[in-house]
Enzyme design. Structure first.
Site, PDB file in Angstrom:
ATOM      1  N   PHE A  33       0.734  -1.083   0.066  1.00 13.63           N
ATOM      2  CA  PHE A  33       0.066   0.030  -0.068  1.00 13.63           C
ATOM      3  C   PHE A  33       0.886   1.213   0.039  1.00 13.63           C
ATOM      4  CE2 PHE A  33      -3.831  -2.358   0.595  1.00 13.63           C
ATOM      5  CZ  PHE A  33      -4.759  -1.423   0.635  1.00 13.63           C
ATOM      6  N   CYS A  39      -6.642  15.130   1.677  1.00 16.33           N
ATOM      7  CA  CYS A  39      -7.769  14.858   1.363  1.00 16.33           C
ATOM      8  C   CYS A  39      -8.653  15.959   1.071  1.00 16.33           C
ATOM      9  CB  CYS A  39      -8.662  13.666   2.288  1.00 16.33           C
ATOM     10  SG  CYS A  39     -10.167  13.193   1.478  1.00 16.33           S
ATOM     11  N   CYS A  54     -17.006  13.383   5.718  1.00 20.49           N
ATOM     12  CA  CYS A  54     -16.784  11.835   5.944  1.00 20.49           C
ATOM     13  C   CYS A  54     -16.610  11.668   7.571  1.00 20.49           C
ATOM     14  CB  CYS A  54     -15.526  11.360   5.159  1.00 20.49           C
ATOM     15  SG  CYS A  54     -15.636  11.611   3.600  1.00 20.49           S
ATOM     16  N   CYS A  57     -15.020   8.528   8.696  1.00 19.95           N
ATOM     17  CA  CYS A  57     -13.541   7.991   8.003  1.00 19.95           C
ATOM     18  C   CYS A  57     -12.850   7.474   9.279  1.00 19.95           C
ATOM     19  CB  CYS A  57     -12.721   9.197   7.679  1.00 19.95           C
ATOM     20  SG  CYS A  57     -11.385   8.696   6.893  1.00 19.95           S
ATOM     21  N   ASP A  58     -12.117   6.226   9.014  1.00 20.72           N
ATOM     22  CA  ASP A  58     -11.147   5.686  10.029  1.00 20.72           C
ATOM     23  C   ASP A  58      -9.842   5.429   9.620  1.00 20.72           C
ATOM     24  OD1 ASP A  58     -11.396   3.891   8.042  1.00 20.72           O
ATOM     25  OD2 ASP A  58     -12.228   1.940   9.253  1.00 20.72           O
ATOM     26  N   THR A  59      -9.452   6.338   8.788  1.00 19.09           N
ATOM     27  CA  THR A  59      -8.073   6.263   8.173  1.00 19.09           C
ATOM     28  C   THR A  59      -7.341   7.467   8.586  1.00 19.09           C
ATOM     29  OG1 THR A  59      -9.067   5.224   6.134  1.00 19.09           O
ATOM     30  CG2 THR A  59      -6.651   6.189   6.168  1.00 19.09           C
ATOM     31  N   GLU A 116      -7.795   3.626  -5.256  1.00 20.74           N
ATOM     32  CA  GLU A 116      -9.291   4.133  -4.625  1.00 20.74           C
ATOM     33  C   GLU A 116      -9.487   5.415  -4.430  1.00 20.74           C
ATOM     34  OE1 GLU A 116     -12.222   3.354  -0.905  1.00 20.74           O
ATOM     35  OE2 GLU A 116     -10.900   1.790  -1.603  1.00 20.74           O
ATOM     36  N   HIS A 217      -9.649  -7.259   5.981  1.00 14.48           N
ATOM     37  CA  HIS A 217      -8.265  -7.086   6.620  1.00 14.48           C
ATOM     38  C   HIS A 217      -8.222  -6.841   8.142  1.00 14.48           C
ATOM     39  CE1 HIS A 217     -10.038  -3.176   5.675  1.00 14.48           C
ATOM     40  NE2 HIS A 217      -9.131  -2.339   6.711  1.00 14.48           N
TER      41      HIS A 217
END
Length: 223
Positions: A33, A39, A54, A57-59, A116, A217
């Site tokens: 990755f 963003c 968002c 969002c968990d990122t 993505e 994952h």
């Protein structure tokens, strides 16, 4: 004598692997990755997430290290185990930085490329012709989604914006359509979101061929 042109630098939050893609049409594919920083839907600060486009969002993509394409490729090659044929690019939002030179550098090392995007920005000219799989996960209504085709369309459900629903994106050209329940910090809410997603999936016209995507994952315990 002409001065040397400065090498393009990319804001990279993290490069990691070897792992597997966990979501959508490419779930289970071994990959490395590349996660870009930045963003256009959220600035990445925890204190502003609830008011962003968002809020689920968990990122983490806030911090960054500036890297050249050669720096990036050295790290990718170091991390890639023998079974890895793919480099997966996410963010943040890759369309803010990913360009043709970086895509070509990855391809020249023998990797396929998955990306993505949220679809709100178009990629620089020549970039997408070097991409092997484009996943679009819309974060704005269809009328504000500039990317009009993808290999797989992945919609998070139930999105807090009522305009972001499966019925709204039938004009996007795609090979497969996926509904993915939004995972919340509260396990009960996550369970409810899964139930709502399944209910929605069962009610959609069969001709549209929507499928369930889950974050495998997390289930198998890899990043």
């Amino acid at each position: 004598m002409k001065p040397k042109k400065a090498r393009r630098q990319y804001g990279i939050h993290k490069i990691f692997g070897t792992t597997v893609q966990g979501e959508g049409a490419m779930a289970g594919i071994p990959c490395v990755f590349i996660r870009f920083s930045g963003c256009n839907m959220w600035d990445g600060r925890p204190e502003t997430r609830a008011d962003s486009k968002c809020p689920f969002c968990d990122t983490d993509f806030l911090s960054k290290k500036m890297m050249s394409k050669n720096d990036i490729m050295e790290q990718v090659k170091e991390l890639a185990m023998p079974g890895v044929g793919w480099v997966w690019i996410s963010g943040g939002e890759p369309a803010l930085q990913l360009d043709k030179p970086l895509a070509l550098a990855i391809k020249q090392q023998g990797f396929k490329i998955g990306v993505e995007t949220n679809g709100t920005r178009l990629f620089p000219e020549g970039t997408l012709s070097n991409i092997d799989h484009l996943t679009m996960s819309p974060k704005l209504p269809d009328q504000q989604t500039k990317q009009r085709w993808c290999d797989s369309l992945k919609l998070l459900y139930p999105h807090p914006n009522p305009l972001i629903r499966p019925e709204g994106y039938l004009n996007v050209r795609t090979k497969s359509r996926w509904l993915q329940p939004i995972e919340a910090e509260d396990a009960d809410i996550s369970k409810q979101n899964m139930e709502l997603t399944l209910s929605k999936l069962y009610s959609l016209p069969k001709a549209q061929d929507w499928r369930l995507s889950v974050q495998t994952h997390k289930v198998i315990g890899v990043e």
